[in-house]
Design a protein around this motif. Sequence first.
Motif, PDB file in Angstrom:
ATOM      1  N   UNK A  75       3.252  12.342  -0.335  1.00  0.00           N
ATOM      2  CA  UNK A  75       4.664  12.612  -0.582  1.00  0.00           C
ATOM      3  C   UNK A  75       5.492  11.697   0.319  1.00  0.00           C
ATOM      4  N   UNK A  76       6.782  11.546  -0.019  1.00  0.00           N
ATOM      5  CA  UNK A  76       7.658  10.642   0.717  1.00  0.00           C
ATOM      6  C   UNK A  76       8.389  11.372   1.828  1.00  0.00           C
ATOM      7  N   UNK A  77       8.536  10.689   2.952  1.00  0.00           N
ATOM      8  CA  UNK A  77       9.412  11.171   4.011  1.00  0.00           C
ATOM      9  C   UNK A  77      10.511  10.128   4.220  1.00  0.00           C
ATOM     10  N   UNK A  79       5.458   3.999  -6.523  1.00  0.00           N
ATOM     11  CA  UNK A  79       6.538   3.043  -6.791  1.00  0.00           C
ATOM     12  C   UNK A  79       5.945   1.756  -7.347  1.00  0.00           C
ATOM     13  N   UNK A  80       6.619   1.173  -8.338  1.00  0.00           N
ATOM     14  CA  UNK A  80       6.091  -0.004  -9.036  1.00  0.00           C
ATOM     15  C   UNK A  80       6.268  -1.306  -8.259  1.00  0.00           C
ATOM     16  N   UNK A 131       8.378   6.391   3.779  1.00  0.00           N
ATOM     17  CA  UNK A 131       6.954   6.065   3.928  1.00  0.00           C
ATOM     18  C   UNK A 131       6.146   7.221   3.354  1.00  0.00           C
ATOM     19  N   UNK A 132       4.887   6.974   2.966  1.00  0.00           N
ATOM     20  CA  UNK A 132       4.079   8.058   2.412  1.00  0.00           C
ATOM     21  C   UNK A 132       3.370   8.849   3.499  1.00  0.00           C
ATOM     22  N   UNK A 188       0.835  -1.205   0.000  1.00  0.00           N
ATOM     23  CA  UNK A 188       0.000   0.000   0.000  1.00  0.00           C
ATOM     24  C   UNK A 188       0.868   1.253   0.000  1.00  0.00           C
ATOM     25  N   UNK A 189       1.925   1.251   0.788  1.00  0.00           N
ATOM     26  CA  UNK A 189       2.831   2.399   0.811  1.00  0.00           C
ATOM     27  C   UNK A 189       3.435   2.651  -0.561  1.00  0.00           C
TER      28      UNK A 189
END
Length: 250
Positions: free
Chosen positions: A223-225, A115-116, A214-215, A108-109
Motif C-alpha cells: 500500500x502507499x504511504x 503505477x504504470x 512509497x510502497x 521498483x516502487x
Amino acid sequence: MNQRLIDVIDRASAANSAEARVAAFDWGALTGELDSYGCAVLPKLLSPAECRNIAALYPDGSHFRSHIIMAGHGFGKGEYRYFKYPLPDLIGGIRTALYPHLASIANEWNARMGMDQRFPADHASYLQHCHDAGQTKPTPLLLQYAPGDFNCLHQDLYGDLWFPVQVAILLSEPDRDFTGGEFALTEQRPRMQSRVEVVPLRQGDAVAFAVHNRPVQGAKGNYRVNLRHGVSRIRSGMRHTVGIIFHDAR
C-alpha cells in the motif's frame, strides 16, 4: 589550450569523479534503508572543501535563475536560489551519477504500487521527457537558513512529471556552523498517526528520500504511504544545503 576546451575537460573530470564516488556506496544497503524508512544517508558524499566552495556561490546571482524568500510563499522562513543551466560541474555530475541508482528504486516502487510510469536508465533521457512536456527549468537549488529560519513540511512537485526520490546535501557542520536545523521526514500511513524520521547529518553527508509516495508491505500486499520533508528551526549560526531534484520544472 582554449577556455572552451578547458571547460569541457573540467566537466568530464567532474562527471568521472562523481560517478566513481557514487558507485562506491553500498547500494544494496541504501535500497534497503529507503524501502524500510523512506530515506537513506550517503555519508561524506562531498568533501569539506567542496561544501565550502558550493556554499560560497550563494551571494553571486550569476549562478542562479531565481531567488525565493520562503516567508513570502508560506514555505517557512529562510531563502533559496535555483541554479540555472549549465549547473556547476560537481552538482551536475552528482545529479547525473545518482540518477540511475535511484531510477532503479523508483521503478521498483512504482511496480509495487501498481503505477504504470517507468523511468529511463539515464538522466539525459528522463530530462528529455521533462522538456518534451514543457518542463525545462532546472530544479537543483542552494538553501540558506539563519537563526529562527525553518522549512515547512512539503513535497517538491513541479509539474505533471516528477521523480519519486530526491537528495539533499548538508554543506555546513552542525554544532560548529549552526545549531538546530534537523532534517525531518514525516510519513502518513492510512488510518494511522504520522511517523517522524529525524535524520542526523554531518557536513558533506547526503540524504536520499521519497518525494511523495512509497510502497509499504502490508498483510494484504503493498500500500502507499504519503511523505513530506522539512527542516526544524535554526537556533544559531548559518546552515547551507544543496537540494538535488531530478525532474525539471515548468
